[in-house]
Design an enzyme around this catalytic site. Structure first.
Site, PDB file in Angstrom:
ATOM      1  N   HIS A 122     -45.581 -77.166  32.137  1.00  0.00           N
ATOM      2  CA  HIS A 122     -46.677 -78.141  32.238  1.00  0.00           C
ATOM      3  C   HIS A 122     -47.916 -77.374  32.717  1.00  0.00           C
ATOM      4  O   HIS A 122     -47.788 -76.385  33.452  1.00  0.00           O
ATOM      5  CB  HIS A 122     -46.254 -79.185  33.273  1.00  0.00           C
ATOM      6  N   ASP A 199     -40.913 -76.001  39.696  1.00  0.00           N
ATOM      7  CA  ASP A 199     -41.577 -77.276  39.442  1.00  0.00           C
ATOM      8  C   ASP A 199     -40.475 -78.326  39.285  1.00  0.00           C
ATOM      9  O   ASP A 199     -39.754 -78.338  38.282  1.00  0.00           O
ATOM     10  CB  ASP A 199     -42.424 -77.147  38.177  1.00  0.00           C
ATOM     11  N   GLN A 202     -39.860 -83.254  37.211  1.00  0.00           N
ATOM     12  CA  GLN A 202     -38.981 -84.080  36.364  1.00  0.00           C
ATOM     13  C   GLN A 202     -37.515 -83.984  36.766  1.00  0.00           C
ATOM     14  O   GLN A 202     -36.690 -84.714  36.218  1.00  0.00           O
ATOM     15  CB  GLN A 202     -39.125 -83.663  34.883  1.00  0.00           C
ATOM     16  N   LYS A 225     -43.062 -90.159  40.448  1.00  0.00           N
ATOM     17  CA  LYS A 225     -42.084 -90.081  39.356  1.00  0.00           C
ATOM     18  C   LYS A 225     -40.682 -90.433  39.854  1.00  0.00           C
ATOM     19  O   LYS A 225     -39.728 -90.436  39.090  1.00  0.00           O
ATOM     20  CB  LYS A 225     -42.085 -88.678  38.747  1.00  0.00           C
ATOM     21  N   CYS A 363     -49.631 -82.467  28.504  1.00  0.00           N
ATOM     22  CA  CYS A 363     -50.110 -81.394  29.397  1.00  0.00           C
ATOM     23  C   CYS A 363     -49.299 -80.115  29.198  1.00  0.00           C
ATOM     24  O   CYS A 363     -48.938 -79.438  30.171  1.00  0.00           O
ATOM     25  CB  CYS A 363     -50.075 -81.821  30.854  1.00  0.00           C
TER      26      CYS A 363
END
Ligand code: C6P
Length: 409
Positions: A122, A199, A202, A225, A363
């Site tokens: 991303h 990261d 998600q 999220k 993104c």
């Protein structure tokens, strides 16, 4: 589970019609919906506690400080951190990753060093590293993707050298759904004296993430999220790397003493949380974590897997539909394109049926270029989605194809 889902009633927003149809919310990778317990926790905080933290000696000030610090403790336990001081509250994944890039990497990466990221990142885990490389003279290199949208540990082993200072990688791709082998990459990084920045935007909402088991050095994620509010996120850092990180936000809250021409900082983590923090956001995130724990992450994970497998099966059967990413072992999302129809048109037609999906480059422009597409459509799931939601999506996609004349070509 086709129509019945015990969790739907927890989400007030789902009890509405959009464009004359029941709302089918399949855009959880962009932001998830919030259960009533999260909304009420924040409401109660504002109605009964609201005060600034770490300052006042008055009662509400202590209650607010307790609420904020209890949230830190809850996050710390949730991701298996060694110590709650390793949890820094930020605005979200983007701010967390920028904090690592500007507070840590700019101090410790030099000309000739290497930063390795993957082609599936991303922009939030890509542009900060471009900036560090440009500012320091380090080289930014990209791990290639295999045909199924995964990376190879062989490639990682080949690319990482003793000049590698940082490997930054998503645990779950927001486009391909690929789950990366973080634990193994951490081992390779450490063998070469590099650190691994993960990261978790998600992954943390959908699977058990234990930072000690993964042995990552930094982990970034967003509250919104994982059913928490927008505006709150987390940067986890191992104490030994946090000790080498500089603050990036200077001002109130983060100082120990201020002289005319120099200042000293508070202890970790407070030195990284300049200004009045996101107190109600932390309270909301704490409520979201308690909600997830009351259900069990394993239950959420199982539900996600079931839905994703069903979606892959049903969507693969639609003629003219291309699905991106691996077939198995993937996150709770499916990214696709319908031949001859722009993804924005797909999303617009689905919206008329009450179905919310995301269309665009997500993104991840370098990844789009690699896939040789300008954009894609993406359906992403969470615990309140049902198999029936996917059936509705599949029917609406068939209609979309007909609407744009696919069937008659
Ligand atoms: N992806 C999506 O629709 P923020 O915006 O800071 O909360 O999260 C940024 C981010 C970082 N990494 C990954 C893997 C992400 O998926 C995201 C957010 C959303 O895919 C919005 S672009």
């Amino acid at each position: 589970m086709t129509t019945e889902n015990a969790f739907i009633a927890d989400f007030p927003i789902l009890d509405q019609q959009v464009n004359g149809h029941r709302l089918v919310y399949l855009d959880n990778a962009a932001t998830s919906q919030k259960p009533l317990v999260v909304i009420e926790a924040m409401d109660k905080y504002y109605k009964t506690i609201n005060a600034n933290v770490h300052r006042g000696v008055h009662t509400l000030g202590s209650l607010a400080t307790d609420a904020y610090e209890n949230a830190r403790l809850a996050v710390s336990t949730f991701i298996g951190a060694h110590d709650e001081r390793e949890i820094i509250f930020t605005r979200g994944t983007t701010e967390s990753l920028n904090m690592v890039a500007h507070g840590y990497a700019r101090q410790h990466v030099h000309a000739g060093d290497e930063i390795i990221i993957t082609l599936m990142e991303h922009h939030s885990n890509l542009i900060p590293w471009q900036q560090v490389a440009n500012a320091t003279g380090a080289t930014l290199t990209y791990l290639p993707l295999l045909d199924d949208g995964t990376i190879s540990l062989e490639d990682v082993r080949e690319m990482v050298t003793d000049r590698t200072k940082i490997i930054a990688m998503t645990q779950c791709s927001n486009v391909l759904g690929t789950i990366n082998p973080i634990k193994e990459v951490a081992k390779i990084a450490h063998e070469h004296g590099a650190i691994l920045v993960v990261d978790g935007a998600q992954s943390v909402p959908h699977m058990k993430v234990d930072v000690q088991e993964l042995d990552c050095d930094f982990l970034a994620f967003s509250g919104h999220k994982m059913m928490g509010p927008t505006g709150i996120g987390v940067l986890y850092g191992k104490m030994e790397v946090l000790e080498k990180m500089e603050p990036v936000h200077y001002g109130g809250e983060m100082i120990e003493t201020v002289e005319l021409f120099q200042s000293t900082w508070k202890d970790i983590p407070y030195r990284f949380e300049g200004g009045t923090p996101i107190i109600a956001g932390a309270v909301g995130l704490h409520a979201a974590i308690s909600y997830i724990e009351s259900i069990g992450m394993n239950v959420i994970e199982e539900h996600d897997h079931r839905l994703t497998a069903y979606a892959l099966e049903k969507l693969s059967a639609i003629e003219g539909l291309t699905i991106y990413g691996p077939q198995h072992d993937r996150g709770a999302l499916v990214t696709f394109n319908v031949e001859g129809v722009h993804p924005h048109d797909v999303a617009t037609v689905l919206d008329t049926e009450g179905i919310a999906i995301r269309a665009g480059h997500h993104c991840a422009q370098p990844l789009m270029r690699y896939l040789d597409v300008a954009a894609t459509a993406r359906a992403s799931f969470y615990l309140f989605n049902t198999l029936q939601d996917i059936d509705i999506l599949v029917d609406a996609l068939q209609k979309t194809k007909e609407y744009f004349g696919y069937a008659t070509r």
